[in-house]
Scaffold this motif. Structure first.
Motif, short mmCIF file in Angstrom:
data_model
loop_
_atom_site.label_atom_id
_atom_site.label_comp_id
_atom_site.label_asym_id
_atom_site.label_seq_id
_atom_site.Cartn_x
_atom_site.Cartn_y
_atom_site.Cartn_z
N UNK A 1 47.71 7.60 4.92
CA UNK A 1 47.71 8.32 3.72
C UNK A 1 49.14 8.28 3.39
N UNK A 2 49.71 7.40 3.20
CA UNK A 2 51.08 7.44 2.77
C UNK A 2 51.38 7.99 1.32
N UNK A 3 50.46 7.64 0.55
CA UNK A 3 50.04 8.29 -0.83
C UNK A 3 48.72 8.55 -0.84
N UNK A 4 48.32 9.52 -1.82
CA UNK A 4 46.93 9.75 -2.10
C UNK A 4 46.07 10.43 -0.97
N UNK A 5 46.55 11.12 -0.11
CA UNK A 5 45.94 11.75 1.02
C UNK A 5 44.71 12.56 0.52
N UNK A 6 45.13 13.53 -0.60
CA UNK A 6 43.80 14.21 -1.16
C UNK A 6 42.65 13.23 -1.84
N UNK B 1 41.87 2.89 8.45
CA UNK B 1 41.87 2.62 6.92
C UNK B 1 43.42 2.98 6.16
N UNK B 2 43.66 2.29 5.12
CA UNK B 2 44.72 2.68 4.42
C UNK B 2 44.69 2.54 3.11
N UNK B 3 45.52 3.35 2.55
CA UNK B 3 45.53 3.45 0.79
C UNK B 3 46.95 3.50 0.56
N UNK B 4 47.47 2.84 -0.56
CA UNK B 4 48.67 3.08 -0.99
C UNK B 4 48.80 3.36 -2.65
N UNK B 5 47.41 3.54 -3.14
CA UNK B 5 47.46 3.77 -4.57
C UNK B 5 46.95 5.18 -4.88
#
Length: 179
Positions: free
Chosen positions: A118-123, A85-89
């Motif tokens: 988790x390029x951004x928003x890992x937490x 899964x991925x997120x960039x927001x």
């Protein structure tokens, strides 16, 4: 050729975190090497997915991932061994939340590991996975060292932000050490 060279160097398995792919290509490669190739299921960010997958509901996401883990990918007997899964927001957008909830449900049923981008928003990813009851001991948070995800924070600040992930059993993947 490169996979066979890797095998000769002692590599036994590789994990491909491409959540949609031509699975028949995997079969062709597997027939030409002894290395174990672990395929994934899941979703990238919506803009990186084919249109037909961008329009999936949360239930369709869950059903697709579950089927690829338990039955096989695209009508083959090749089963996914990990969910991507991925997120960039930041904060997570609705698409990313749907993917995380669907992945968590499949993980809960199958015990399959999750690998996040988790390029951004890992937490944000971590907090949502904790809230939904995911097994953090089987989650790898990747690319967490990239500067855009740090939003100007210093290393010490990021270490404090990331520490709860490790303390709760999650894994952090660092692949760039220049930050």
């Amino acid at each position: 050729k490169l996979l066979n060279e890797a095998t000769n160097a002692g590599v036994k398995s590789i994990v491909d975190l491409t959540p949609y792919r031509d699975i028949n290509l995997y079969r062709q490669i597997a027939d030409r090497t002894t290395i174990n190739i672990i395929a994934s299921t899941g979703y990238y960010t919506s803009s990186k997915m084919p249109l037909y997958l961008q329009n999936h509901t949360e239930l369709q996401m869950e059903e697709r991932m579950y089927k690829e883990v338990t039955e096989g990918i695209a009508g083959t007997n090749i089963k996914a061994g990990v969910i991507k899964l991925a997120a960039d927001k930041q904060p997570l957008n609705e698409w990313e939340k749907k993917v995380i909830r669907a992945a968590e449900k499949v993980q809960k049923e199958t015990k399959i590991p999750i690998a996040t981008h988790a390029w951004t928003g890992v937490r944000d990813q971590f907090d949502m996975l904790v809230k939904s009851g995911a097994d953090l001991k089987h989650i790898n948070f990747g690319h967490i060292e990239t500067e855009p995800g740090w939003k100007g924070k210093k290393r010490e600040q990021m270490a404090n932000e990331l520490l709860p992930i490790v303390q709760n059993g999650g894994y952090l993947l660092f692949n760039n050490f220049s930050c």
